[in-house]
Motif scaffolding. Structure first.
Motif, short mmCIF file in Angstrom:
data_model
loop_
_atom_site.label_atom_id
_atom_site.label_comp_id
_atom_site.label_asym_id
_atom_site.label_seq_id
_atom_site.Cartn_x
_atom_site.Cartn_y
_atom_site.Cartn_z
N ALA A 91 -2.04 9.17 -10.84
CA ALA A 91 -1.00 8.75 -9.89
C ALA A 91 -0.40 7.42 -10.31
O ALA A 91 0.80 7.19 -10.17
N LEU A 92 -1.26 6.56 -10.81
CA LEU A 92 -0.77 5.22 -11.15
C LEU A 92 0.12 5.24 -12.39
O LEU A 92 0.97 4.38 -12.57
N LEU A 135 -1.96 -2.46 -10.39
CA LEU A 135 -1.94 -1.18 -9.67
C LEU A 135 -3.36 -0.66 -9.56
O LEU A 135 -4.06 -0.55 -10.57
N ARG A 136 -3.78 -0.35 -8.37
CA ARG A 136 -5.16 0.13 -8.17
C ARG A 136 -5.12 1.40 -7.35
O ARG A 136 -4.11 1.74 -6.74
N PRO A 174 -7.55 2.56 -12.14
CA PRO A 174 -7.72 3.71 -11.25
C PRO A 174 -9.05 3.64 -10.50
O PRO A 174 -10.07 3.25 -11.06
N GLY A 196 -5.09 5.24 -6.36
CA GLY A 196 -4.55 6.47 -6.93
C GLY A 196 -5.60 7.56 -6.95
O GLY A 196 -5.86 8.22 -5.97
N ALA A 239 -3.05 4.52 -3.49
CA ALA A 239 -2.46 3.58 -4.46
C ALA A 239 -2.12 2.26 -3.77
O ALA A 239 -1.71 2.24 -2.61
N HIS A 240 -2.29 1.21 -4.51
CA HIS A 240 -2.11 -0.12 -3.95
C HIS A 240 -1.56 -1.02 -5.05
O HIS A 240 -1.99 -0.94 -6.20
N ASP A 260 0.85 -1.21 0.00
CA ASP A 260 0.00 0.00 0.00
C ASP A 260 0.87 1.24 0.00
O ASP A 260 2.02 1.21 0.44
N ALA A 261 0.28 2.31 -0.47
CA ALA A 261 0.98 3.59 -0.40
C ALA A 261 1.19 3.96 1.06
O ALA A 261 0.41 3.57 1.94
N GLY A 267 -6.49 8.00 -12.72
CA GLY A 267 -5.34 7.13 -12.93
C GLY A 267 -4.03 7.87 -13.05
O GLY A 267 -2.99 7.27 -13.33
N ILE A 277 -3.42 -1.41 -14.88
CA ILE A 277 -3.72 -0.15 -14.20
C ILE A 277 -5.22 -0.02 -14.05
O ILE A 277 -5.95 0.00 -15.05
#
Lengths: 370, 506
Positions: A118-119, A109-110, A81, A112, A86-87, A10-11, A116, A79
């Protein structure tokens, strides 16, 4: 298939999710794999596959992505979003092939943000250097939105699927504009084009026979049948392909509409003819094509899906002879093969390119008649 | 062959090649090859949609059989396969015909001609015919002569109304008989119409040899006498002679394997880049290699080859009989079931690089492999360093492995050989097509790249003839000389010469 248990990250509270941390997780997985069975698993790197999934992926979609990733091993970065931090989920999946297992890395990647943005930075940092990047845009297009444009800059090859478009006219026009912008430096593929390839093959093979080839100068009507609104672009592409291959052109004159479809005026070497697109036949997708020569011509050709929905019959008739028929299985390529066919082709498909130009022109004519 | 000028719809279709509508006539249709290989391969091509509409098969044999009984053979073969679609199979079977008759009988060819004309009319095959000789080799000349007499051979090798003939190996049993067979065939057919089939060349990995060598730059600089110490080509079988005792007693291993399959592999490893990937350019280069093979002098006949015959032993933990105990084999047989031969190719690239070819029956496992053994480094900085090896696996588990040295992690400077693997199954996730599928399709397409040309066959026999003559004149006293389930006679190890050389265990 062997899937190595998922590792997740995780972020941090500041919202940062480091690509280095994700790489470290992958290293840890590979270390474990090498310790447990060092000789039989191979880390295969053939490409970077970026997959953009705007909607929450269902289990079915996730399985489909996993199958594609396994069939084209390398690094797959999905990706998706959505709201929330973000995870990342990281796994290595292996499939048995010969005496060894071919393993590929899969990163999901989920979170964000809903765009999307950030991802994207994370995804771009995770791309394997030196390997080609294929972008598979899963679901309806958002050609004008930033994620798509950002990812285009990183990609060598973009795969879209016109079967997922809610309406065909705007995306086709946008696709034409994007292609013009990239001037051939980026490869575009429509999975629906690949999906109709078996029909193109069937028809092309039939035209190897002299008797079918000879009817072309006499053809004055072509009928393409399909079922399901998501396949209309497929029918247009098939028509565009015939037009570009055989030198047929759109002609002035009205598009006629009735309950079963549309009829469009064409011309071939100055000879008037018609193209009919009909929604009929068993099953879904393209269901058949027939060429109708002028009444005086002695030969005809059709290629139709049989009522069983699983086989196709090509039928050639010559006056004075029994009809010649060939029954072959209808090829419905699964997603892994559709993508595989396109990934296997190194360069732009010039036939698709020229077909798309005519398909867009055909779509414009149809839109103008609405 | 179809092209896009004749059919613009083919442009850009990157999948199956399809021949023009045509008829395949199989002589020897009641035989094992037809049942086990040819019909299943044709059916696989049909399922793969590689056959054209109207494609037809006419089976010919002496055994009385109806069209329907002939079709039933394929039905039986496919019965257990749940994936077979009955509609597709029925449609394919409609194009199968059977014609009973004797190969010696001129009337059989007259009625065959009538049948083919009927098929042309009914199924649009336009006079395109390939004749497949799947009979005993002794019938080949008769078939060819009768086809010519009956007017069944058109001069065309391509285009509409083409005729081709497929000849199964062996192409003769020595140079004289190969020349005689070629002369007979070429009285009736043009060389471009003749397809001498060696199914080894239809194997995916064999074709990949050309791609490996000529589509990559990394090998070319190393692919020569400066960097390669020796080349080892192994074709091992764990089976014995099974039911083929009489054939094997006549042929022996050198005729059965080395004169064709293995020399073909040698040419693909050693040939220069062809100017184009077309039949004549590729075969020109292969012939050059065969012509450059150093002839066997009397001295080398004694030192550069080893023959063997298996004694009883064990395969996969099961006891098996020796060669002389096999059915229909003489208990004092002098026929070799193993051979290892050292070849040299006298040209700029390969001078003094030995090519070791070995093949045998009742070896520990079935495996075919080409091993390119590189030279050791000229000055050893590291004590344990070993020479690099590129091993190309032809069957089973097709692929290739590069073996090279790497440092063992740690404070000391130690090395260990490590492997980089490429496996077809792993990288492509597709089962390679059967060799007969590829080759039959090539016949129908008119592509003879993977078939042997007359001069190629005769050049191969020119190399092999002295070996056969020498062994024939000096019966082996020591037979049997290796146990079934081992890698052959001890003398084969001496053949390699030099302490640094050993047979690679494939």
């Amino acid at each position: 298939m062997t899937t190595i248990p998922l590792m997740e990250l995780d972020a941090d509270p500041t919202g940062t999710l480091s690509h280095e941390a994700i790489e470290s997780m992958l290293h840890a997985i590979w270390d474990d794999l090498n310790k447990s069975n060092p000789t039989s698993r191979t880390r295969v790197r053939t490409l970077n596959l970026l997959i953009y999934v705007p909607e929450t992926p269902s289990d079915e979609v996730r399985n489909e992505i996993a199958r594609v990733a396994l069939a084209h091993p390398g690094r797959t970065i999905t990706i998706h979003p959505e709201a929330g931090p973000a995870h990342a989920e990281v796994t290595v999946a292996c499939r048995v092939g010969g005496s060894a297992e071919a393993c590929s890395e899969q990163i999901m990647l989920r979170g964000g943000d809903s765009d999307g943005e950030a991802l994207l930075s994370l995804a771009l940092a995770l791309l394997h250097p030196g390997l080609p990047v294929a972008l598979w845009w899963y679901g309806p297009p958002a050609f004008a939105r930033r994620p798509f444009v950002t990812l285009l800059d990183a990609a060598d090859h973009v795969l879209v699927d016109s079967r997922t478009w809610p309406e065909p006219y705007a995306p086709l026009r946008q696709l034409a504009e994007i292609r013009k912008h990239y001037m051939g430096n980026l490869r575009f593929s429509d999975l629906q084009w690949v999906a109709i390839t078996p029909w193109r093959q069937q028809i092309a093979q039939a035209f190897d026979a002299q008797m079918v080839h000879e009817i072309m100068p006499a053809v004055n009507a072509v009928v393409i049948r399909y079922n399901g609104p998501q396949y209309v672009v497929g029918a247009w592409l098939l028509a565009g392909w015939l037009m570009s291959s055989l030198g047929w052109q759109l002609a002035d004159g009205p598009v006629l509409r009735d309950q079963t479809g549309v009829t469009i005026p064409l011309q071939a070497a100055g000879r008037p003819m018609t193209l009919a697109l009909r929604t009929q036949g068993p099953g879904d997708g393209i269901t058949g094509l027939s060429l109708h020569p002028a009444a005086s011509a002695a030969t005809s050709f059709s290629c139709e899906l049989l009522p069983d929905g699983v086989n196709v019959i090509a039928r050639m008739e010559v006056a004075g002879s029994a009809p010649l028929e060939r029954v072959t299985p209808r090829l419905r390529l699964p997603m892994t093969m559709l993508i595989g066919e396109e990934l296997a082709l190194g360069n732009n498909d010039p036939i698709y390119t020229r077909t798309l130009d005519l398909t867009i022109a055909l779509a414009e004519k149809l839109r103008g008649s609405l | 062959m179809t092209d896009t000028a004749a059919n613009p719809l083919r442009a850009g279709l990157r999948l199956e090649r399809t021949p023009t509508p045509s008829v395949l006539v199989i002589f020897g249709a009641s035989g094992d090859l037809t049942k086990r290989k040819l019909l299943p391969a044709l059916w696989a091509l049909c399922e793969d949609r590689s056959l054209p509409p109207g494609f037809s098969v006419v089976g010919i044999a002496r055994t009385p059989m109806s069209h329907e009984q002939f079709r039933q053979q394929l039905r039986d073969t496919t019965a257990a396969d749940k994936t077979v679609d009955p509609s597709v199979l029925d449609n394919f079977l409609q194009g199968l015909y059977y014609h009973s008759g004797s190969i010696d009988d001129p009337n059989m060819y007259i009625s065959l001609k009538a049948l083919l004309e009927q098929i042309d009319k009914e199924r649009g095959t336009e006079g395109n015919r390939a004749f497949y000789c799947s009979t005993s080799p002794s019938f080949f000349p008769k078939i060819v002569e009768q086809l010519g007499r009956a007017g069944l051979v058109t001069p065309n090798a391509t285009g509409s109304g083409w005729t081709r003939i497929v000849v199964e190996k062996p192409f003769g049993r020595d140079l004289a008989s190969a020349k005689e067979l070629n002369q007979t065939v070429l009285k009736v057919f043009d060389e471009k119409q003749v397809y001498r089939i060696d199914h080894y060349l239809g194997k995916e990995t064999v074709q990949n040899l050309l791609v490996l060598r000529f589509a990559n730059t990394i090998w070319e600089t190393n692919w020569n006498r400066q960097y390669i110490d020796n080349v080892q080509i192994t074709v091992a079988e764990s089976l014995g002679v099974e039911q083929r005792g009489p054939y094997y007693e006549e042929a022996g291993l050198v005729r059965d394997m080395i004169a064709n399959h293995m020399l073909q592999l040698l040419t693909l490893v050693a040939m220069e880049p062809p100017v184009a990937f077309d039949a004549d350019a590729v075969r020109d280069e292969k012939v050059k290699v065969l012509r450059a093979v150093r002839p066997f002098s009397d001295g080398r006949l004694k030192t550069d080859m080893v023959r063997g015959q298996y004694a009883p032993g064990f395969i996969d933990a099961g006891k098996v009989a020796g060669y002389r105990q096999e059915a229909k084999v003489s208990p004092t047989s002098n026929t070799e079931s193993y051979a290892a031969v050292k070849f040299f190719i006298d040209n700029w690239r390969w001078e003094d690089v030995p090519f070791f070819l070995r093949s045998g029956k009742r070896l520990p496992k079935r495996v075919s492999e080409i091993a390119i053994q590189f030279k050791p480094v000229p000055h050893r900085l590291f004590q344990d360093s070993t020479a690099d090896v590129l091993a190309i696996r032809i069957q089973p588990d097709e692929g290739m492995t590069l073996q090279f040295d790497a440092k063992v992690p740690g404070q000391s400077m130690r090395e260990r050989p490590v492997l980089m693997d490429f496996r077809y199954g792993t990288s492509f996730d597709v089962a390679p097509a059967d060799a007969y599928e590829r080759l039959l399709l090539d016949v129908l397409l008119g592509d003879s790249t993977l078939f042997a040309r007359r001069d190629e066959v005769e050049a191969a026999w020119t190399i092999i003839d002295p070996i056969l003559r020498y062994w024939n004149s000096t019966p082996a006293q020591e037979f049997p000389n290796y146990d079934a389930g081992t890698w052959g006679p001890d003398a084969a190890d001496d053949l390699l010469g030099g302490q640094h050389r050993r047979w690679r265990r494939p």
